[in-house]
Design a protein around this motif. Structure first.
Motif, PDB file in Angstrom:
ATOM      1  N   ARG A 132      29.256 -22.848  46.476  1.00  0.00           N
ATOM      2  CA  ARG A 132      29.396 -23.564  47.753  1.00  0.00           C
ATOM      3  C   ARG A 132      30.361 -22.791  48.646  1.00  0.00           C
ATOM      4  N   CYS A 133      30.114 -22.831  49.935  1.00  0.00           N
ATOM      5  CA  CYS A 133      30.930 -22.093  50.908  1.00  0.00           C
ATOM      6  C   CYS A 133      31.229 -22.995  52.096  1.00  0.00           C
ATOM      7  N   ILE A 134      32.435 -22.881  52.638  1.00  0.00           N
ATOM      8  CA  ILE A 134      32.838 -23.615  53.840  1.00  0.00           C
ATOM      9  C   ILE A 134      33.347 -22.588  54.846  1.00  0.00           C
ATOM     10  N   ALA A 135      32.807 -22.625  56.076  1.00  0.00           N
ATOM     11  CA  ALA A 135      33.138 -21.599  57.073  1.00  0.00           C
ATOM     12  C   ALA A 135      33.499 -22.221  58.413  1.00  0.00           C
ATOM     13  N   ALA A 136      34.313 -21.498  59.180  1.00  0.00           N
ATOM     14  CA  ALA A 136      34.702 -21.922  60.526  1.00  0.00           C
ATOM     15  C   ALA A 136      34.691 -20.711  61.447  1.00  0.00           C
ATOM     16  N   PRO A 137      34.515 -20.934  62.759  1.00  0.00           N
ATOM     17  CA  PRO A 137      34.421 -19.819  63.702  1.00  0.00           C
ATOM     18  C   PRO A 137      35.772 -19.223  64.064  1.00  0.00           C
ATOM     19  N   VAL A 138      35.765 -17.915  64.333  1.00  0.00           N
ATOM     20  CA  VAL A 138      36.937 -17.183  64.821  1.00  0.00           C
ATOM     21  C   VAL A 138      36.624 -16.749  66.243  1.00  0.00           C
ATOM     22  N   ARG A 139      37.547 -17.005  67.182  1.00  0.00           N
ATOM     23  CA  ARG A 139      37.309 -16.721  68.594  1.00  0.00           C
ATOM     24  C   ARG A 139      38.271 -15.662  69.128  1.00  0.00           C
ATOM     25  N   ASN A 140      37.830 -14.957  70.165  1.00  0.00           N
ATOM     26  CA  ASN A 140      38.691 -13.972  70.804  1.00  0.00           C
ATOM     27  C   ASN A 140      39.390 -14.587  72.014  1.00  0.00           C
TER      28      ASN A 140
END
Length: 279
Positions: free
Chosen positions: A220-228
């Motif tokens: 299982r994987c949990i991901a979130a966005p990275v912004r500039n």
């Protein structure tokens, strides 16, 4: 001081007489060599015959390419079993890509903090040519772990980071990137367009994605966005591990930690601090 010349300016990096004719400006032997190197990279190790079968090139041609690349350290031959491998020269060249951007360097501390806070492997991935390209990883100390070394690629629709990246894209760009028939890897893979669209809408609302055994059963994987600094999503940060540790009842709590680490990395890239809701 010389006065600047008026008129059109020739883009640097091209010959003076450059005219864009793709067929004329490619070197077939080099193109074939890059195909062989890419094929070897995907296989990780291969005999001459297997690599030739994979690329569709004659074995004699593949052998000459491999020997040439070997002379520059780009590939290596293991004499004991006569298998070819990507060599250190390829890593040295590829490292220039990692040095080009501050994303990798700035991600190390947030990724390490995330790994320590969750006990799971932390991953960083970006979009490249319709796939997720994993560019950095901090491994957990646990004996059972997920492993996505830098350079690994994954389908956008079947990974946590991939779905985070897709959710941030305009719908027309998203449609152009995804194949008409989405590959299915497990019973949980979102291989139907409608189901994937509903999941992407949920990700936009809640700020994180879950790969719930969609690529590999038991993981299982949990991901979130990275912004500039412009607020654009430039990468995805995730944790991944076995479902025995990342259980369904822990997802929301772990997602909060992933979002916090992604926000910390985003701030390092110049993004404004943002508040996120996890539910």
């Amino acid at each position: 001081m010389k006065e600047p010349k008026t008129g059109s300016v020739r883009p640097r990096g091209r010959p003076r007489a450059f005219v864009d004719k793709s067929n004329q400006n490619t070197i077939r032997t080099l193109d074939r060599a890059m195909r062989v190197l890419a094929g070897l990279s995907r296989l990780e190790e291969a005999t001459l015959s297997r690599l030739a079968d994979t690329t569709g090139d004659p074995a004699a041609s593949v052998y000459r390419i491999l020997v040439t690349l070997q002379a520059h350290g780009i590939v290596e031959l293991e004499p004991s079993d006569q298998t070819w491998h990507v060599g250190p020269g390829a890593f040295q060249i590829g490292s220039a890509f990692l040095r080009r951007t501050s994303l990798i360097a700035r991600a190390q501390e947030p990724m390490r903090d995330l790994m320590e806070a969750t006990g799971e492997t932390a991953n960083l991935g970006i979009h490249r040519e319709g796939e997720v390209l994993f560019v950095s990883q901090i491994e957990t100390h646990a004996p059972i772990r997920a492993f996505f070394p830098p350079g690994t690629r994954a389908d956008l629709h079947a990974s946590g980071i991939g779905k985070v990246l897709l959710a941030a894209m305009p719908s027309d760009l998203r449609t152009g990137l995804l194949p008409a028939s989405l590959p299915s890897y497990t019973a949980n893979t979102l291989s139907e367009t409608r189901a994937l669209a509903a999941e992407l809408a949920r990700i936009e609302t809640h700020g994180y994605a879950v790969d719930d055994e969609e690529r590999n059963a038991g993981m299982r994987c949990i991901a979130a966005p990275v912004r500039n600094l412009h607020g654009e999503v430039v990468a995805g940060l995730s944790i991944s591990g076995p479902t025995s540790r990342i259980t369904s009842d822990r997802v929301v709590a772990l997602a909060a930690k992933v979002i916090a680490s992604a926000a910390a990395l985003s701030e390092r890239l110049g993004a404004r601090p943002a508040t996120s809701r996890v539910d």
